[in-house]
Design an enzyme around this catalytic site. Structure first.
Site, PDB file in Angstrom:
ATOM      1  N   HIS A   1     -15.049  26.411  -5.258  1.00 46.87           N
ATOM      2  CA  HIS A   1     -13.524  26.421  -5.866  1.00 46.87           C
ATOM      3  C   HIS A   1     -13.332  28.152  -5.960  1.00 46.87           C
ATOM      4  CE1 HIS A   1      -9.896  25.984  -7.979  1.00 46.87           C
ATOM      5  NE2 HIS A   1     -10.165  26.128  -9.168  1.00 46.87           N
TER       6      HIS A   1
ATOM      7  N   TRP B   1       0.643  -1.063   0.074  1.00 43.25           N
ATOM      8  CA  TRP B   1       0.055  -0.118  -0.018  1.00 43.25           C
ATOM      9  C   TRP B   1       0.837   1.241   0.025  1.00 43.25           C
ATOM     10  CZ3 TRP B   1      -2.843   0.637   5.488  1.00 43.25           C
ATOM     11  CH2 TRP B   1      -2.102   0.524   6.495  1.00 43.25           C
ATOM     12  N   ASN B   2       0.236   2.345  -0.400  1.00 43.09           N
ATOM     13  CA  ASN B   2       1.033   3.881  -0.364  1.00 43.09           C
ATOM     14  C   ASN B   2       0.210   4.708   0.199  1.00 43.09           C
ATOM     15  OD1 ASN B   2       2.958   2.787  -2.584  1.00 43.09           O
ATOM     16  ND2 ASN B   2       0.968   2.591  -3.792  1.00 43.09           N
TER      17      ASN B   2
ATOM     18  N   HIS C   1      -6.960  19.382  -7.456  1.00 45.50           N
ATOM     19  CA  HIS C   1      -7.213  19.979  -8.762  1.00 45.50           C
ATOM     20  C   HIS C   1      -5.987  19.239  -9.709  1.00 45.50           C
ATOM     21  CE1 HIS C   1     -10.534  22.856  -8.038  1.00 45.50           C
ATOM     22  NE2 HIS C   1     -10.014  22.434  -6.601  1.00 45.50           N
TER      23      HIS C   1
ATOM     24  N   HIS D   1     -14.952  29.429 -14.617  1.00 43.77           N
ATOM     25  CA  HIS D   1     -14.754  29.387 -13.512  1.00 43.77           C
ATOM     26  C   HIS D   1     -15.688  30.346 -12.518  1.00 43.77           C
ATOM     27  CE1 HIS D   1     -10.956  27.014 -14.174  1.00 43.77           C
ATOM     28  NE2 HIS D   1     -11.374  26.485 -12.975  1.00 43.77           N
TER      29      HIS D   1
HETATM   30 MN    MN Z   1      -9.868  22.659 -11.052  1.00 41.46          MN
END
Ligand code: MN
Length: 257
Positions: A79, A61-62, A69, A207
């Site tokens: 955001h 596992w890590n 994003h 955005h």
């Molecule tokens: Mn983004």
């Protein structure tokens, strides 16, 4: 048989295909670079915890480190400052992660001009051919840009004036925000806005206008050439990061045939 049972049977017999629209996530996955005086997002990295060894004899596992994003990811309304009082990524209702999908294809225009931006006229022409952008749909902007997704420099396509990648004009972003009830906008590029959108009026119109209108973003999509203009269903599955502004996201399309 119920509609849902027919869908399940179609997935099993292959008459409904599941297309993965997600880019693989690794340390070479392209990320957005901002001017050096601003905060920077992290590349994706894996840190091994154990791999069938002294640190854990039977398991691998890590830990991973990344920005919200990074790679194929989901932009939640909070955001952007225009959506700062709207949902964080954990608050987006599950019912609004799944919806019909349509594709607007500007591959040819972008091949001729990497700065190509979708116009109001383009949207009206699409709507004249296919009907209004459907209620609660994921609108996928096909540009062909995902062909550069394994080459971060080409993907950013930057020169001394900044990045050159396709997007949406401020007028078209306003049209979509004010005249449609779509779930969100999906792109092949590093973000929903054009590479040159820092200089638009307003800056970063996708955005600013989509987040402020409680619409979502999906980025770094692949395989949009395998999604029909209309008729697919898209499932976007970001991690429910409490207070998060987005998340790496698995995006799947269900396509007939
Ligand atoms: Mn983004």
């Amino acid at each position: 048989m119920s509609d849902l049972a027919k869908l399940a049977a179609g997935i099993v017999d292959g008459s409904v295909t599941v297309i993965d629209l997600t880019a693989p996530l690794h340390s070479g996955t392209p990320i957005l670079g901002l001017p050096p005086e601003m905060g920077q997002t992290a590349v994706f990295t894996l840190e091994e915890i154990s791999r069938y060894d002294d640190r854990g004899p039977a398991w691998y596992w890590n830990n991973f480190h990344t920005g919200e994003h990074t790679g194929t990811h989901f932009d939640a309304p909070n955001h952007w400052i225009s959506g700062k009082d709207l949902d964080d990524v954990s608050q987006v209702p599950a019912q609004r992660l799944v919806g019909p999908a349509v594709v607007i294809d500007k591959t040819a225009e972008v091949a001729a001009n990497p700065d190509y931006c979708l116009t109001v006229e383009d949207i009206k022409a699409w709507e004249a051919a296919n009907g209004p952008l459907p209620k609660r749909a994921w609108v996928l902007f096909r540009t062909g840009w995902s062909q550069y997704g394994d080459d971060p420099a080409k993907f950013a396509n930057a020169d001394e004036n900044g990045p050159h990648t396709p997007g949406v004009t401020p007028e078209a972003a306003k049209y979509i925000a004010e005249n449609t009830d779509i779930l969100g906008w999906g792109v092949e590029t590093v973000g929903t806005d054009a590479g040159g959108a820092f200089a638009f009026d307003p800056p970063f119109p996708c955005h600013a206008m989509f987040m402020g209108a409680n619409k979502y973003g999906l980025t770094q999509l692949r395989n949009l050439d395998k999604v029909p203009t209309t008729g697919a269903v898209v499932i976007a599955a970001p991690l429910p990061i409490v207070n998060g502004s987005g998340s790496p996201c698995r995006v799947l399309a269900l396509v007939a045939g």
